[in-house]
Design an enzyme around this catalytic site. Structure first.
Site, PDB file in Angstrom:
ATOM      1  N   TYR A   1       0.813  -1.218   0.000  1.00 13.17           N
ATOM      2  CA  TYR A   1       0.000   0.000   0.000  1.00 13.17           C
ATOM      3  C   TYR A   1       0.842   1.262   0.000  1.00 13.17           C
ATOM      4  O   TYR A   1       0.431   2.278  -0.540  1.00 13.17           O
ATOM      5  CB  TYR A   1      -0.921   0.023   1.232  1.00 13.17           C
ATOM      6  CG  TYR A   1      -1.892  -1.127   1.287  1.00 13.17           C
ATOM      7  CD1 TYR A   1      -2.829  -1.318   0.286  1.00 13.17           C
ATOM      8  CD2 TYR A   1      -1.874  -2.022   2.353  1.00 13.17           C
ATOM      9  CE1 TYR A   1      -3.725  -2.378   0.335  1.00 13.17           C
ATOM     10  CE2 TYR A   1      -2.763  -3.081   2.410  1.00 13.17           C
ATOM     11  CZ  TYR A   1      -3.684  -3.255   1.396  1.00 13.17           C
ATOM     12  OH  TYR A   1      -4.562  -4.308   1.436  1.00 13.17           O
ATOM     13  N   THR A   2       1.988   1.233   0.645  1.00 11.93           N
ATOM     14  CA  THR A   2       2.784   2.456   0.790  1.00 11.93           C
ATOM     15  C   THR A   2       3.680   2.687  -0.422  1.00 11.93           C
ATOM     16  O   THR A   2       4.010   1.759  -1.159  1.00 11.93           O
ATOM     17  CB  THR A   2       3.659   2.397   2.052  1.00 11.93           C
ATOM     18  OG1 THR A   2       4.543   1.276   1.944  1.00 11.93           O
ATOM     19  CG2 THR A   2       2.812   2.240   3.301  1.00 11.93           C
TER      20      THR A   2
END
Length: 750
Positions: free
Chosen positions: A127-128
């Site tokens: 996600y990051t």
């Protein structure tokens, strides 16, 4: 090791289990120490951190590039350089991105990278997104300039840098923690400007002491605004030895009637602090705190509100207690253990760290300059060949067109080298137009000037030192900032004692004839009316508060302290006081005292001697008590008399023969222990024979009355009426009226 290896007839090596396990453990230990847990003094990074930064630079993730998924970076790191778990690599990457963990972050993260309250709450790497920060360029900028050694990666398919060419002492700037085998490291972060200033000082004065360097490096500088409260001498000792401890304390202010905490120590969670305070409130250990609130938001990352119960609460005392009992004050271990430029781990002092780094930096800059000089000389050499080709362009083209092997022909015809001939042959036709003499000669002049400057710098230690100083100063100006963690001198935090936390409720402590003790709530009870065990009866009582200790005086003149708040209730019959103290065998209890430490009492024996004593001097933590009153032969301890008012007060002493003497209290000394002075004159022979002795002593102040009891009769004497019995201390006194020749006791009228 080879001497311990045996080869059997089948050609199989045989090693003893002891030898094999020793070698295996030593190899593992060295791997953990050198290749996992400890930072290198050169770039201040552990291998995993170095590989993450290098892999990101290879992916083109500079500070100006677009963000890429963190999973992409982690995949490259574990696939190419670091054959370990992806979670371990990602956690190391997260740490370098958290501005509350790293003083100068190396990774610029987009997405959820954790919070100060819960650093482990970061999102998964899928996600990051991330890229390098501008500061990371300080470690990477000189990488491709021949500055460091390259080593094969774990499978030998590519090379990686053994260390990054850091332009500043990053080992001190971001700090690190790690646990190796048999050793650990705890390097705190520091301020860039301070460290660079100290490094320049060391360049100018190589013999500078740690104390002199600490004029620049005041203390570690954490990524938090909390105060460092470690004394200056302890910080100096820490930098001199490489080991020590630091204490940080939260910053707070009074806002209205509330306490507002604005900054927490490094790596302390605000929610954890509130939880610790709430636990104390539930356990009734913080009765002076009414409420807690967490008002932290984006504008105020830390804002914890503690609401006192009233305006009379000492907020300084409350905060001192919280510093001592919660994470609002925290201690950090410092252990400056790192791998030196000699490749060995060691705990280093501040001057040694900076000296080793400056040697590393000097070698790096020298290698960079030598690499550039080599490139300049190579280019100059090629330009000379180009100039020959330009001046003889038609002949060069003819040779290339007609010769089967033009390179040897060119070398032979024009006397040029292999490199020059190769460069001429590599020229594209479209570049022939660029081979203008003025351009070639202009580039030659520029490069010749650069070569001369490089050779001057390399040939002069002073010039090299000046160049390093300029580059250090430039980095400090670009990335330096003000100190975040202020230094402060604070008193040592002190937790409230159990008594300080107790409510000061009025109580009456009662002791029976057999030595059973209990406490009744309030001051309006009649101790004699309480129920007692068969054969037991009321003997002594005293009024006070539950947060005051009860002082017991025994028949030998010893005093004992008993906490009052946990005495058994007067609803029952109490408990033997000997379960709490250890009096001498056969001793009885003759006095009970209560009050604050400054309260004064008149301590006396029935032989007619006594003195004024302070209650605090009679307190003792020893179960065996402490000697207070020295008894004359034949004497016994009297119930002490409270001194309510010292000025203009009189001492009244009455013997069993009905004699009373009154004299000023000021005539008696204040002592912490002893026999005291003579109060009333009674012949010692009569005391020994128990024919005459003092029944009681009292201190009477103006406005008070003295009551004398004899059987069922009592005599109430007002303060002015006592003048008839006044005399010098130590006299026999005057006889009381008829009917009071056999006195039972005396007391101050309520």
């Amino acid at each position: 090791m080879s001497d311990l290896v045996e080869i059997d007839e089948d050609g199989i090596e045989q090693v003893s289990l002891k030898t094999y396990t020793e070698k295996a453990y030593l190899d593992y230990s060295m791997y953990v120490i050198l290749d996992r847990a400890l930072p290198h003094v050169g770039d201040g990074l552990k291998p995993v951190q170095r590989r993450i930064v290098y892999a990101m630079s290879e992916l083109g993730l500079k500070a100006t590039a677009k963000y890429k998924k963190s999973a992409r970076t982690v995949g490259d790191v574990i696939g190419k350089f670091h054959p370990h778990g992806d979670s371990a690599a990602y956690e190391a990457m997260v740490l370098m991105a958290q501005d509350f963990s790293y003083r100068y972050p190396l990774v610029d993260g987009q997405g959820n990278w954790g919070s100060p309250d819960d650093p482990k709450s970061f999102a998964a790497m899928r996600y990051t997104e991330s890229r390098l920060t501008p500061y990371a360029e300080v470690l990477l900028a000189e990488l491709g300039q021949g500055t460091v050694d390259w080593v094969p990666n774990f499978d030998g398919t590519m090379d990686e840098p053994s260390v990054l060419p850091a332009q500043v002492p990053n080992v001190l700037l971001n700090g690190t923690t790690g646990i190796a085998v048999g050793m650990a490291t705890d390097v705190p972060p520091h301020n860039l400007r301070e460290v660079v200033s100290a490094a320049i000082r060391l360049l100018d004065a190589p013999k500078s002491t740690v104390q002199e360097l600490c004029e620049h490096v005041q203390a570690p500088d954490f990524p938090t605004d909390a105060e460092i409260i470690t004394p200056r001498e302890d910080i100096l000792a820490m930098y001199e030895s490489g080991r020590g401890a630091l204490r940080m304390r939260a910053v707070w202010e009074k806002e209205g009637g509330d306490i507002v905490v604005n900054a927490l120590p490094y790596q302390v969670s605000g929610s954890r602090v509130l939880e610790q305070i709430a636990q104390q409130m539930q356990a009734k250990k913080l009765p002076m705190v009414a409420d807690l609130r967490d008002e932290s938001d984006h504008e105020n990352p830390t804002r914890l509100v503690i609401v006192p119960r009233s305006n009379r609460v000492d907020v300084g005392g409350v905060m001192s207690h919280l510093f001592a009992t919660t994470d609002l004050e925290r201690s950090y271990r410092v252990n400056l253990n790192m791998i030196g430029i000699d490749g060995r781990p060691a705990v280093k002092s501040l001057d040694r760290i900076l000296k080793e780094w400056l040697k590393f930096r000097t070698d790096t800059v020298r290698r960079r300059l030598e690499f550039r000089l080599e490139k300049v000389e190579r280019r100059l050499h090629i330009l000379e060949g180009y100039l020959v080709a330009f001046l003889n362009i038609d002949e060069v083209i003819h040779i290339i067109r007609t010769e089967d092997k033009p390179k040897p022909a060119l070398m032979k015809r024009f006397g040029i080298t292999d490199i020059q001939a190769e460069a001429i042959l590599e020229l594209k036709l479209r570049n022939l137009a660029k081979l203008e003499e003025m351009k070639i000669r202009g580039e030659q002049d520029e490069l010749a000037e650069e070569r001369d400057q490089l050779m001057k710098t390399l040939g002069s230690a002073a010039r090299l030192k000046t160049l390093i100083k300029k580059e250090l100063t430039a980095v400090a100006e670009k990335f330096g900032d003000d100190r975040r963690s202020p230094l402060a001198t604070r008193d040592e935090a002190k937790a409230f004692s159990e008594l300080e936390l107790m409510s000061a409720d009025p109580i009456t402590v009662v002791m029976s004839d057999k030595g059973w003790i209990r406490a009744a709530k309030g001051h309006d009870i009649d101790p004699a009316s309480l129920s007692y065990k068969s054969g037991d009866a009321y003997k002594l009582s005293v009024r006070g508060r539950s947060n005051q200790p009860t002082i017991i005086l025994d028949s030998t003149g010893r005093a004992y302290s008993v906490p009052s708040h946990n005495l058994p209730s007067a609803r029952g019959q109490g408990e033997p006081v000997t379960g709490r103290i250890n009096p001498p065998s056969g001793a009885t209890f003759e006095g009970l005292l209560m009050g604050d430490e400054e309260q004064l009492y008149l301590i006396a024996s029935d032989a007619g001697y006594g003195f004024v004593a302070r209650l605090g001097d009679m307190q003792s933590k020893n179960r065996s008590g402490k000697a207070v009153l020295t008894l004359p032969k034949g004497g016994a301890v009297l119930q002490p008399a409270m001194i309510r008012q010292r000025e203009d007060a009189w001492v009244a002493a009455v013997s069993n023969e009905g004699r009373m003497l009154v004299f000023p209290l000021a005539d008696l000394p204040q002592l912490s222990r002893g026999k005291g002075n003579k109060i009333i004159g009674i012949p010692s022979a009569r005391v020994l024979a128990r024919e005459e002795y003092v029944i009681g002593v009292q201190v009477v102040a103006p406005g008070e009355s003295l009551v004398v009891y004899a059987g069922k009769r009592h005599l109430n004497l007002k303060f002015a009426e006592l003048e008839h019995y006044q005399g010098e201390r130590g006299r026999r006194g005057n006889k009381l009226p008829r009917g009071f020749q056999k006195v039972d006791s005396i007391a101050i009228a309520d």
